[in-house]
Design an enzyme around this catalytic site. Structure first.
Site, PDB file in Angstrom:
ATOM      1  N   ASP A   1      -0.704  -0.369   6.144  1.00 55.71           N
ATOM      2  CA  ASP A   1      -0.612   0.249   7.471  1.00 55.71           C
ATOM      3  C   ASP A   1      -1.871  -0.028   8.292  1.00 55.71           C
ATOM      4  OD1 ASP A   1      -2.379   1.793   6.117  1.00 55.71           O
ATOM      5  OD2 ASP A   1      -1.407   3.701   6.521  1.00 55.71           O
TER       6      ASP A   1
ATOM      7  N   ASP B   1      -7.126  -1.064   4.883  1.00 53.42           N
ATOM      8  CA  ASP B   1      -6.761  -2.160   4.004  1.00 53.42           C
ATOM      9  C   ASP B   1      -6.869  -3.546   4.647  1.00 53.42           C
ATOM     10  OD1 ASP B   1      -3.700  -0.414   3.636  1.00 53.42           O
ATOM     11  OD2 ASP B   1      -4.301  -1.615   5.337  1.00 53.42           O
TER      12      ASP B   1
ATOM     13  N   ASP C   1       0.886  -1.144   0.000  1.00 53.66           N
ATOM     14  CA  ASP C   1       0.000   0.000   0.000  1.00 53.66           C
ATOM     15  C   ASP C   1       0.936   1.208   0.000  1.00 53.66           C
ATOM     16  OD1 ASP C   1      -2.503   1.314   0.378  1.00 53.66           O
ATOM     17  OD2 ASP C   1      -1.883   1.735   2.419  1.00 53.66           O
TER      18      ASP C   1
HETATM   19  P1  ADP Z   1      -3.671   4.625  -0.317  1.00 60.30           P
HETATM   20  O1  ADP Z   1      -4.108   3.623  -1.328  1.00 60.30           O
HETATM   21  O2  ADP Z   1      -2.525   5.442  -0.850  1.00 60.30           O
HETATM   22  O3  ADP Z   1      -3.400   4.075   1.012  1.00 60.30           O
HETATM   23  P2  ADP Z   1      -6.392   5.427   0.354  1.00 60.30           P
HETATM   24  O4  ADP Z   1      -7.007   4.230  -0.281  1.00 60.30           O
HETATM   25  O5  ADP Z   1      -6.473   5.548   1.815  1.00 60.30           O
HETATM   26  O6  ADP Z   1      -4.893   5.657  -0.152  1.00 60.30           O
HETATM   27  O7  ADP Z   1      -7.051   6.715  -0.268  1.00 60.30           O
HETATM   28  C1  ADP Z   1      -7.075   6.945  -1.673  1.00 60.30           C
HETATM   29  C2  ADP Z   1      -7.391   8.369  -2.019  1.00 60.30           C
HETATM   30  O8  ADP Z   1      -8.676   8.718  -1.534  1.00 60.30           O
HETATM   31  C3  ADP Z   1      -6.465   9.369  -1.381  1.00 60.30           C
HETATM   32  O9  ADP Z   1      -5.323   9.591  -2.195  1.00 60.30           O
HETATM   33  C4  ADP Z   1      -7.342  10.594  -1.265  1.00 60.30           C
HETATM   34  O10 ADP Z   1      -7.365  11.300  -2.491  1.00 60.30           O
HETATM   35  C5  ADP Z   1      -8.714  10.042  -1.027  1.00 60.30           C
HETATM   36  N1  ADP Z   1      -9.040   9.985   0.398  1.00 60.30           N
HETATM   37  C6  ADP Z   1      -9.150   8.882   1.178  1.00 60.30           C
HETATM   38  N2  ADP Z   1      -9.481   9.183   2.439  1.00 60.30           N
HETATM   39  C7  ADP Z   1      -9.577  10.522   2.487  1.00 60.30           C
HETATM   40  C8  ADP Z   1      -9.902  11.495   3.504  1.00 60.30           C
HETATM   41  N3  ADP Z   1     -10.168  11.105   4.770  1.00 60.30           N
HETATM   42  N4  ADP Z   1      -9.911  12.788   3.174  1.00 60.30           N
HETATM   43  C9  ADP Z   1      -9.642  13.175   1.924  1.00 60.30           C
HETATM   44  N5  ADP Z   1      -9.331  12.352   0.920  1.00 60.30           N
HETATM   45  C10 ADP Z   1      -9.302  11.042   1.174  1.00 60.30           C
HETATM   46 MG    MG Z   2      -3.925   3.267   2.954  1.00 63.15          MG
END
Ligand code: ADP
Ligand code: MG
Length: 637
Positions: free
Chosen positions: A528, A532, A334
């Site tokens: 993390d 996920d 991730d």
């Molecule tokens: P990653 O795959 O990098 O761990 P996430 O799946 O948690 O990222 O989130 C993917 C995208 O969704 C982020 O890059 C962001 O644009 C948006 N996002 C997720 N959670 C939030 C939040 N709490 N506030 C704003 N944007 C969010």
């Molecule tokens: Mg994440």
């Protein structure tokens, strides 16, 4: 590490020494004065036999009564009594003597490994100093058990004390040693507002901590539970040994019976010498009929591998995961919080027809209940007080953002795909970074309020971590992220990942991992633990990092890295591979030696001395080999 024998072990050692001395002395007498009639020797050798073997004989008798005929003590008893019957008195003593040496050795080895794992158990706090305010408003300190402390209580932690519960420092500064949990020996400075983790050691200062949870939900309690339950998840190699042991002993015992009876039937049923020859050979079979070396050393290898890993801050929930990790060829990451710090900094604010402060205010309010790293950064950038009472109806849309009611209107904060979903008139930003868009829906119309640009940094260790993984023979390193294509591509290029996929929702990540697995990849997923959990559960091995204090991660992962150092992944793979090599060595070596003894025994080349010496020798060597799993210093961090 020094190991002190228990009273029982010391007593056994004394019995072994006395019996061994008597055995040597009487054997010399027997050789020198061979004209003495045999009943005298029988009487003499019975002395060490009883000294060393009384408990074996007693257990054997009890087991016969219970119908357990294939128990190792019973088999040893039969072998030794058989030796006495065929006039081989020294051999009879030797069989039991060596058997006991093996048992003693095994119990010391197991005790030692337990103790090392128990050193980890040393993180268990015994008490907490609870502050109680009495009716007059006077504070007093009371020593209570950590289980008795409620959430939000104030506890005092003095230098040299274990931190009993998770919490936030309210007063005082100190340094904390987290090495018991993370393997990191560098102490960390702590000040008011910092989070302390139960199970770590307070070194220098007195501080007051407001507890953030009860003991049974604390980091330390979860870790202890994890370590204690790890032996329940057995590796295939362990199950193989159990099945093998189930068949091996009966087969060898039947072979021994056949060997004792069949050849004399053909070679002269009335000839006493023929009988004693073949019964003697059958006894050799009985001596090696116990698969102890395997039954003991294989689980011990896994146990000590897991113990060794935990010293490095790598918690493995069972031998099966260690085994799966050793076979992995693909590591999937991730991005946020795993390869990057997950500590976003707000770079810029681009409002649309409202003020910058207003935009930040709305975003921070909407994010105020989220623990996503992006949310944390937005809240941090908002320096003023957040009035959470204005916020209601908060919903996290995993992989997209959040929505919330603020002052009666509905607000959406998240990425472009979230904006598309609600039909906001949003636009891209020319700056690089993760863009957090904000929109409002009031009385049916959607209004775009602007965006906030946040940036994350790649962890200092990430590049080397990927390099190390390729070095230990992981073919594929894949990054999955919900973030934008350009950011994902950048990170992937910098870290020299073999593949990456952007703009994924949590369920898309599960799909990707399933696709990889369908193509035959043996996957490890590293995340993390924030949103996920499904992927962690899907991959062959789920590794959660940065588990200090994160409940979700500890629960959903198979392997937990206590700090968030990605270098530990390659280290875990090394430990797993090494442990499996040692397990295989033990299996092959033990089986080979047994096979050789059986063949030589059937041919009459190996006598009982060789059999018992070989058998116990293999046990001792296999145990010593297993203990090496505990000391896998992979050279590199
Ligand atoms: P990653 O795959 O990098 O761990 P996430 O799946 O948690 O990222 O989130 C993917 C995208 O969704 C982020 O890059 C962001 O644009 C948006 N996002 C997720 N959670 C939030 C939040 N709490 N506030 C704003 N944007 C969010
Ligand atoms: Mg994440």
């Amino acid at each position: 590490m020094k190991y002190k024998m228990t009273r029982k072990q010391k007593k056994m050692l004394r019995r072994i020494i006395i019996a061994a001395c008597l055995l040597v002395a009487f054997t010399i007498i027997k050789v020198v004065f061979s004209q003495i009639p045999w009943p005298v020797f029988l009487a003499l050798f019975l002395i060490p036999y009883v000294i060393i073997g009384y408990d074996v004989i007693r257990t054997a008798v009890i087991n016969i009564i219970h119908g357990q005929l294939l128990d190792e003590k019973f088999l040893m008893a039969i072998a030794s009594i058989g030796a006495i019957a065929t006039g081989e008195f020294p051999e009879a003593v030797a069989v039991i003597l060596f058997f006991q040496v093996g048992e003693l050795f095994e119990s010391i080895a197991v005790g030692r490994t337990r103790k090392s794992v128990a050193a980890l158990m040393d993180i268990r706090p015994d008490y907490a100093n609870l502050i109680i305010t009495d009716a007059d408003g006077l504070e007093k300190e009371e020593t209570v058990s950590p289980e008795e402390v409620n959430v939000g209580s104030i506890i005092v932690i003095k230098p040299g004390e274990k931190i009993p519960l998770d919490g936030i420092i309210t007063e005082g500064t100190t340094t904390v040693n987290t090495s018991a949990l993370t393997g990191e020996s560098l102490p960390q400075d702590m000040a008011p507002g910092d989070k302390v983790i139960s199970g770590t050691l307070n070194l220098t200062g007195v501080c007051r901590v407001r507890t953030s949870g009860i003991y049974s939900e604390s980091t330390v309690a979860r870790i202890l539970e994890l370590v204690e339950n790890s032996s329940e998840n057995k590796a295939q190699a362990e199950n193989f040994i159990t099945r093998f042991a189930h068949w091996y002993t009966p087969v060898v015992v039947i072979a021994a019976l056949l060997l004792a009876v069949v050849p004399p039937l053909f070679l002269g049923i009335a000839n006493g010498e023929v009988w004693s020859t073949w019964v003697g050979r059958a006894l050799v079979f009985l001596v090696v009929s116990c698969p102890c070396a395997l039954v003991v050393s294989v689980p011990l290898s896994f146990f000590s591998g897991i113990g060794g890993a935990s010293r490095e801050g790598i918690l493995i929930k069972g031998a099966n995961y260690l085994e799966a990790l050793s076979k992995a060829d693909t590591v999937v990451f991730d991005k946020t919080g795993t390869l990057t710090k997950g500590a976003f900094a707000v770079d810029d604010i681009h409002p649309n027809e409202i003020s910058r402060a207003e935009l930040l205010d709305i975003a921070a309010l909407a994010e105020s209940y989220s623990s996503h790293p992006i949310a944390v950064s937005v809240i941090q950038a908002h320096h003023d007080h957040l009035d959470k009472n204005r916020v209601g109806d908060v919903r996290e849309i995993a992989g997209k953002g959040v929505c919330a009611m603020i002052d009666g209107d509905s607000y959406y904060v998240g990425n472009g795909s979230l904006m598309d979903e609600i039909g906001a008139a949003w636009h891209e930003c020319h700056l690089t970074g993760t863009i957090i868009h904000v929109a409002r829906i009031s009385s049916g119309s959607c209004e775009y309020l602007g965006h906030i640009i946040v940036n994350d940094e790649i962890k200092a260790e990430s590049e080397e971590a990927i390099e190390e993984l390729h070095k230990v023979g992981i073919d594929k390193t894949v990054m999955l992220t919900g973030d934008k294509e350009d950011i994902a591509g950048n990170v992937a290029k910098k870290l020299k990942l073999t593949e990456y996929y952007a703009k994924l929702l949590p369920e898309d990540k599960v799909e990707r991992v399933k696709e990889l697995m369908a193509k035959g990849a043996r996957t490890v997923f590293v995340g993390d633990g924030i949103n996920d959990a499904p992927v962690l559960a899907t991959a062959d091995v789920g590794i959660a990092m940065g588990a200090m204090g994160s409940d979700a991660a500890i629960e959903s992962a198979d392997i937990v890295l206590m700090d968030d150092d990605p270098l530990k992944i390659a280290k875990a793979v090394r430990i797993a591979r090494k442990t499996m090599t040692i397990v295989k060595e033990n299996i092959v070596f033990s089986l080979a030696v047994k096979a050789v003894i059986l063949i030589l025994g059937a041919l009459g080349i190996a006598n009982m001395w060789l059999a018992v010496f070989g058998d116990v020798g293999v046990l001792v060597l296999a145990i010593l080999n297993s203990l090496r799993c505990f000391r896998i210093i992979s050279g590199k961090k």
